[in-house]
Design a protein around this motif. Structure first.
Motif: not given
Lengths: 364, 390
Positions: A49-51, A57-61, A188-190, A215-218
């Protein structure tokens, strides 16, 4: 960027799976148990979930600038020199990850199937083959990933299913003896363990449909986490917490207990190592391709792909630098905090600047 | 550049450092380890490890298999088609290297089936030390069956299995019979290692030579009690059965003879299913345990009065079985608590699961607390079937 290099969403999905499955699958259980003990099995589901948050965030950016890569949109957002710094940090991170993955892979090969072959030879062969694939470019790499994933992943999972009857439920008890906080903290750390997901910082403009990057990433990441959770939970259930603490490569140790009915096939774990090695190979290839691409962008080179070979001395040096297997972790200690910077810090920073500077403007 | 890469790859991959043809390997099937005293200069003596490795002579094995024909050959040959190599050393690795001076083939441990540990070695040395070599070795597997020998492990070789072609294979196959009997406990290297590193006590199967037989026969029966990594005593096969009932590791098929004096009969009960529930409770600073056993059994034999069985008689038999099993379980728990102070039944683990904080506080002193802990045993036997006759 070469406009010929385009991949579809399905290819990006398989690429994600192939590059994400690497050494963490084999050695991760020990790392987690060292930190949270018997609650190790809870970490990976939470970490998913955290990852996923970081990946979103990365893909949105990246999807905000569907025709630009990290070098392009960071220059737009923070200026030329800061963009240089950002790209250099990401490049250094990927070089570090490639070196770490190559080193652990070679250590596993050395300690399981090729003890007398010099480490340098195994490492160099591995890196040369990886660089060769990287040099072919993204599209061949993605196609290789499809074949590799379809052939090896089901077999790898099957091997773990053979061990499931040996899982002991009491190896998962007691439940949260230290409370939930250590598990949450580690999850969170992981986030930084989703290292290769940072490739989406540059991958989006290569997609035929950049809007499907998330979609591809998730989906790819979720498949990977199914594998990771299966492997880590099996490791804990079979070996138990105390044994995990002393086992350097738990994933390999567990498969030693796999047996087929009839038992005429022995040493199945070597099959596992071989298949796992094939799965690790695209990770290093993809990282070499990505670092070459970034360098090419920094120095505005027309053809960046040969850089995959030119970077090999550095990767080889870093991979060969730790003197022994126990020093590998301490030598590459910087990857964990740097991972948080690359997977969370930089995307958050750039995303906020993008929000402030380009509010209301989409598809730049 | 491409040519250079091709030349490099060709040079590196053309040969294989690790290539070793199978006909140049000697496959170790079992390793039997003991502790021996050797002279160590100036009249002193030093303990060393003695390893006896059993390796198949494939040529003779194949000839034996082909020549059996009529099936009357078992036990006829004077020697087994295996080679036993005994070496000593101050460490296991050193001893094995010495074997290289006596074997023209390279010893290969990838197919090792059993590791048999001699009584003296298990009593005097921590098994963590003994198993370390196998745990580290890249060749050996975690699935190796670990057993204890009553007496010297090497002496087990004096026996002659009837059907198996080597002592190691006999021990391995016999250990697999746990599915039919719970008179011993099969543990592999992984399980033993996990217990030892987790500071848990454990039971390991005992191998003995059956007395009065010629040629000598072997049996895997009963268990050795390992406390803090060392052998502290033995459980008889019947005590081992009772220990199995408490831990719930019974796979079914166990037979117990049940004399019922008031019916003037002896029944053989086959325990089809044994469900266990171990509950722990901490009152003040005293842990208490309740062991509940729910056993489903069949009557498979009756000796004595020919009178047919009836439902009331079955209830009587059930009551007697409850009593007998309870006595046996209480006895073995008492023996483990007071005589050996060995928590092989996992009571400490129960406390850890249910009261982790209290466990953290007392685990250093657990052994003495465990020895005094009251344990209540409740047994409920249900007889379902009586075979093909009443």
């Amino acid at each position: 960027m070469s406009t010929k290099e385009r991949i579809g969403t399905a290819e990006a999905f398989f690429l994600t799976i192939a590059v994400m499955i690497e050494v963490g699958t084999l050695i991760g259980a020990k790392d987690i148990v060292d930190k949270v003990g018997v609650d190790a099995w809870l970490v990976s589901p939470l970490e998913t979930l955290t990852s996923l948050g970081a990946i979103y965030l990365i893909t949105r950016l990246a999807m905000k600038f569907p025709h630009l890569d990290l070098a392009g949109y960071s220059r737009l957002l923070v200026g030329k020199w800061l963009a240089w710094a950002v790209v250099l940090v990401v490049w250094a991170y990927w070089i570090g990850i490639a070196s770490h993955v190559a080193r652990v892979a070679v250590d596993v090969v050395k300690s399981s199937i090729l003890p007398r072959t010099p480490m340098e030879v195994v490492l160099l062969s591995f890196l040369l083959a990886a660089a060769y694939l990287a040099k072919q470019g993204l599209e061949p790499l993605a196609r290789a990933c499809i074949i590799i994933v379809i052939v090896t992943l089901p077999l790898t999972l099957l091997l773990f299913l053979l061990v499931v009857p040996r899982v002991r439920l009491d190896n998962f008890l007691p439940f949260l003896p230290q409370g939930p906080w250590p598990v949450v903290k580690l999850a969170l750390w992981r986030i930084s363990n989703a290292e290769e997901m940072s490739l989406f910082l540059i991958l989006v403009p290569f997609l035929h449909r950049p809007q499907e990057a998330w979609r591809a990433a998730s989906y790819g990441f979720l498949v990977v986490m199914v594998v990771v959770i299966t492997v880590l939970t099996t490791c804990q259930g079979v070996l138990g917490v105390e044994k995990l603490k002393y086992t350097l490569v738990p994933g390999l140790a567990v498969t030693q207990l796999a047996e087929f009915a009839g038992t005429f096939i022995e040493r199945i774990s070597l099959v596992f190592v071989s298949m796992w090695l094939i799965l690790v190979f695209p990770s290093v290839s993809a990282l070499l391709w990505a670092t070459s691409y970034l360098l090419g962008r920094l120095f505005t080179l027309k053809d960046y792909r040969m850089l995959a070979f030119y970077q090999l001395p550095l990767v080889y040096y870093l991979a060969n630098r730790p003197k022994d297997v126990l020093e590998v972790k301490s030598f590459f200690f910087f990857l964990q905090p740097l991972g948080l910077v690359v997977l969370v810090g930089i995307p958050v920073l750039l995303y906020f600047i993008a929000l402030l500077r380009f509010r209301g403007r989409a598809g730049l | 550049m491409r040519s250079l890469a091709l030349v490099l790859i060709a040079l590196m991959l053309a040969g294989c450092w690790d290539n070793l043809d199978i006909e140049r390997r000697a496959l170790v099937l079992g390793t039997f380890v003991d502790l021996v005293s050797v002279k160590a200069g100036e009249g002193g003596e030093q303990d060393q490890f003695e390893l006896t490795m059993e390796m198949p002579i494939l040529r003779r094995m194949a000839a034996r298999a082909g020549g059996g024909g009529g099936g009357g050959g078992e036990g006829q040959e004077e020697t087994l088609p295996t080679w036993r190599l005994t070496v000593t050393g101050s460490t296991f690795a050193e001893a094995m290297r010495k074997a290289a001076t006596r074997s023209e083939r390279q010893l290969f441990f990838g197919h090792q089936k059993v590791l048999l540990i001699g009584q003296e070695l298990a009593r005097r040395r921590n098994l963590v030390e003994v198993l370390d070599f196998w745990a580290r070795s890249r060749e050996s597997y975690l699935d190796i069956t670990v057993l204890l020998a009553e007496g010297r492990a090497e002496e087990i070789f004096s026996a002659r299995p009837k059907f198996a072609r080597s002592v190691s294979i006999f021990l391995q196959e016999q250990s697999e019979r746990q599915i039919r009997t719970s008179r011993f406990i099969k543990h592999n290297l992984s399980e033993v290692w996990a217990a030892l590193y987790g500071d848990r006590d454990i039971l390991l199967s005992r191998v003995t030579v059956v007395p009065g037989q010629e040629p000598l026969e072997l049996q895997v029966s009963g268990t050795g009690v390992i406390r803090e990594g060392k052998l502290v005593g033995w459980l008889t096969p019947e005590e081992t059965q009772a220990a199995h009932w408490v831990t719930g590791q019974v796979r079914g098929g166990e037979i117990i003879p049940l004399p019922v004096p008031e019916l003037k009969r002896i029944f053989s009960l086959e325990l089809c299913r044994v469900e266990n529930k171990v509950k722990s409770q901490v009152i003040g600073d005293t842990p208490t345990f309740t062991v509940k056993l729910y056993i489903t059994a069949d009557i498979i034999e009756k000796i004595g009065s020919p009178e047919p069985l009836s439902a009331p008689i079955l209830r009587q038999i059930e009551e007697r079985a409850d009593e007998l099993i309870k006595q046996r379980v209480e006895y073995v728990i008492g023996k483990l608590q007071r005589q050996y102070q060995a928590d092989v039944l996992g009571f400490g683990k129960k406390i850890e699961e249910n009261n982790p904080r209290w466990w953290e506080a007392v685990k250093g002193n657990w052994r003495s607390i465990y020895a005094q802990a009251p344990v209540t045993v409740e047994v409920q036997v249900s007889i379902r079937r009586t075979g093909m006759v009443s």
